[in-house]
Design an enzyme around this catalytic site. Structure first.
Site, short mmCIF file in Angstrom:
data_model
loop_
_atom_site.label_atom_id
_atom_site.label_comp_id
_atom_site.label_asym_id
_atom_site.label_seq_id
_atom_site.Cartn_x
_atom_site.Cartn_y
_atom_site.Cartn_z
N HIS A 108 -33.91 -20.58 -24.12
CA HIS A 108 -32.42 -19.78 -23.46
C HIS A 108 -33.32 -18.82 -22.67
O HIS A 108 -32.36 -18.88 -21.11
CB HIS A 108 -32.31 -19.27 -24.77
N HIS A 158 -31.19 -29.02 -33.31
CA HIS A 158 -31.88 -28.81 -34.39
C HIS A 158 -30.86 -29.94 -35.47
O HIS A 158 -29.29 -29.14 -36.01
CB HIS A 158 -30.54 -26.67 -34.32
N HIS A 204 -38.43 -18.34 -28.50
CA HIS A 204 -36.83 -18.29 -28.62
C HIS A 204 -36.91 -16.77 -27.90
O HIS A 204 -37.51 -15.84 -29.00
CB HIS A 204 -35.85 -18.18 -30.14
N LYS A 262 -42.66 -22.53 -33.59
CA LYS A 262 -41.37 -21.69 -33.15
C LYS A 262 -41.15 -19.80 -33.94
O LYS A 262 -41.22 -19.92 -35.48
CB LYS A 262 -40.09 -22.56 -33.22
N ASP A 286 -30.16 -27.66 -27.01
CA ASP A 286 -29.72 -26.71 -28.03
C ASP A 286 -28.38 -27.47 -29.59
O ASP A 286 -27.64 -26.39 -30.01
CB ASP A 286 -29.69 -24.86 -27.91
N HIS A 320 -35.11 -29.45 -27.41
CA HIS A 320 -34.19 -28.45 -28.30
C HIS A 320 -33.14 -28.55 -29.45
O HIS A 320 -32.17 -28.74 -28.76
CB HIS A 320 -33.80 -26.48 -27.42
#
Length: 428
Positions: free
Chosen positions: A268, A85, A248, A207, A342, A83
């Site tokens: 999460h 970004h 998510h 996603k 994340d 995960h």
């Protein structure tokens, strides 16, 4: 002439199968944690081209094979972050994506991904990113062509959000025709189109933001955003194209909706409850708890506007307490925990703190290591190539100076990295 061409072809084929064949190399080390749960002392790993062809003791290395002696180091499979970004590196990421072109993000993102590779992360799964285009897949394609050294890249181009959801921009005036960082869709048909757009432009995962988020303005993480019909449309379309879905999901009911719908992973899971845990066990759903991001905002972005928003909701600390308690229970019950951080602009060594957080919540160091190697490879459907040090797998290897089974923080200090049989980092 035909006779001459025939023998020229024979010579070329012969050279290709003998003298020009990829040379074997060997890696030797004090200890190998192979990603299957086994520990091998005084190990030798034999590599040909980009694959592992043998594993044994130091005395089993064929004569003439060049050796890289890692001495007292511990070797492990390359780490996998499920995960990330790579284009997000600022607190106000909801509008920062508009300040930089897709080309600029590609250049900066490549640097971010290479830094992560040198820190030991040989594979990344992108969970959508802050680009109105698909620069992450331009990076992936350039790496796959051999134009740049970089990690293996999989994932989703965007996070699909409803209007007013966590992927939308909810704090500008009505008159502003701004493109959100997420892919905004409403109703089953728009959801189908969004999935098709993602696949068209290179996404090998879908996603979705089933619930609200903590760090975005104008929505609440305890709200469910997708309707049953919208969720079904996404799942049907993704299944038709053989693409897994990551969801998510913070809100309790949103987590359960996503599990029942058949998502591959829940990201999460902040308000997970015991019923949700049992559903994960029943459906074989993976949980990606993303613990390091909370540390990052508390330590690096303590003046974060996004964090202030989360705290002002009055639910952030409560959610963390619930999440930690439920995650410990999920570990005890045997839910498949996949490591994802994340990562939103972490320093390269910071993501490895996720391992220590998993240990704090009840995993053994070995279980935590498997979460970031073997389990992630299985979740991604890449277990034939990645996740363990076994014959036939890609030679993606890292090494640390100490023993991460004794001190899991050793994974924050990776000294050696090899990807696809090519060593790219070797520190003493």
């Amino acid at each position: 002439m035909r006779f001459k061409h025939y023998w020229l072809g024979v010579i070329i084929v012969g050279l290709a199968s003998t003298g020009l064949r990829a040379q074997k190399t060997a890696i030797v080390c004090k200890q190998l944690i192979d990603g299957t749960g086994k520990v091998i002392q005084n190990a030798a790993i034999i590599i040909e081209a980009d694959r592992i062809i043998a594993i044994g003791g130091k005395n089993n290395i064929p004569k003439g094979v060049p050796i890289t002696d890692l001495g007292e180091y511990t070797v492990l499979p390359g780490l996998i972050d499920a995960h990330v970004h790579p284009f997000i590196d600022k607190d106000d990421y909801q509008v920062d994506h508009l300040r930089r072109s897709s080309a600029q993000k590609a250049l900066e993102g490549l640097k971010n991904m290479q830094d992560l590779l040198y820190a030991g992360w040989t594979t990344l799964r992108i969970a959508g990113d802050a680009d109105v285009a698909y620069a992450q897949f331009d990076i992936r394609n350039a790496i796959n062509k051999g134009l740049f050294v970089g990690p293996h890249i999989f994932g989703a181009g965007h996070y699909i959000s409803v209007t007013g959801g966590g992927g939308d921009i909810n704090f500008l005036s009505y008159e502003q025709p701004i493109i959100a960082d997420g892919l905004v869709a409403n109703g089953p048909e728009e959801m189908r189109k969004a999935v098709r757009e993602e696949i068209k432009h290179g996404s090998d995962w879908i996603k979705i933001l089933v619930t609200g988020a903590f760090m975005t303005v104008g929505d609440n993480p305890q709200d469910v955003h997708f309707s049953d019909e919208e969720l079904k449309a996404v799942m049907d379309e993704a299944a038709r194209r053989h693409k897994p879905v990551m969801a998510h999901a913070h809100a309790t009911e949103g987590i359960k909706m996503a599990i029942k719908a058949g998502v591959r992973s829940v990201e999460h899971g902040s308000y997970l409850d015991e019923e949700g845990i049992n559903l994960m066990l029943q459906h074989g759903t993976y949980l990606v708890p993303t613990l390091a991001v909370g540390l990052f905002f508390q330590e690096k972005y303590f003046n974060s506007k996004a964090l202030v928003k989360a705290v002002q909701l009055g639910k952030h600390d409560q959610a963390e307490n619930v999440k930690n308690r439920m995650l410990s229970l999920a570990i005890q019950k045997g839910v498949k925990i996949a490591l994802g951080t994340d990562n939103v602009g972490f320093p390269p060594t910071f993501p490895a703190r996720e391992f220590a957080e998993l240990v704090k919540l009840g995993m053994t160091p070995m279980q935590a290591i498997l979460a970031g190697t073997k389990v992630n490879a299985e979740m991604m459907g890449k277990e034939k190539d990645l996740g363990t040090v076994e014959v036939g797998k890609l030679a993606d290897l890292i090494a640390v100076k100490g023993d991460p089974l004794i001190d899991i923080t050793e994974l924050q200090r990776v000294k050696f990295v090899m990807i696809g049989g090519k060593p790219i980092k070797h520190e003493k």
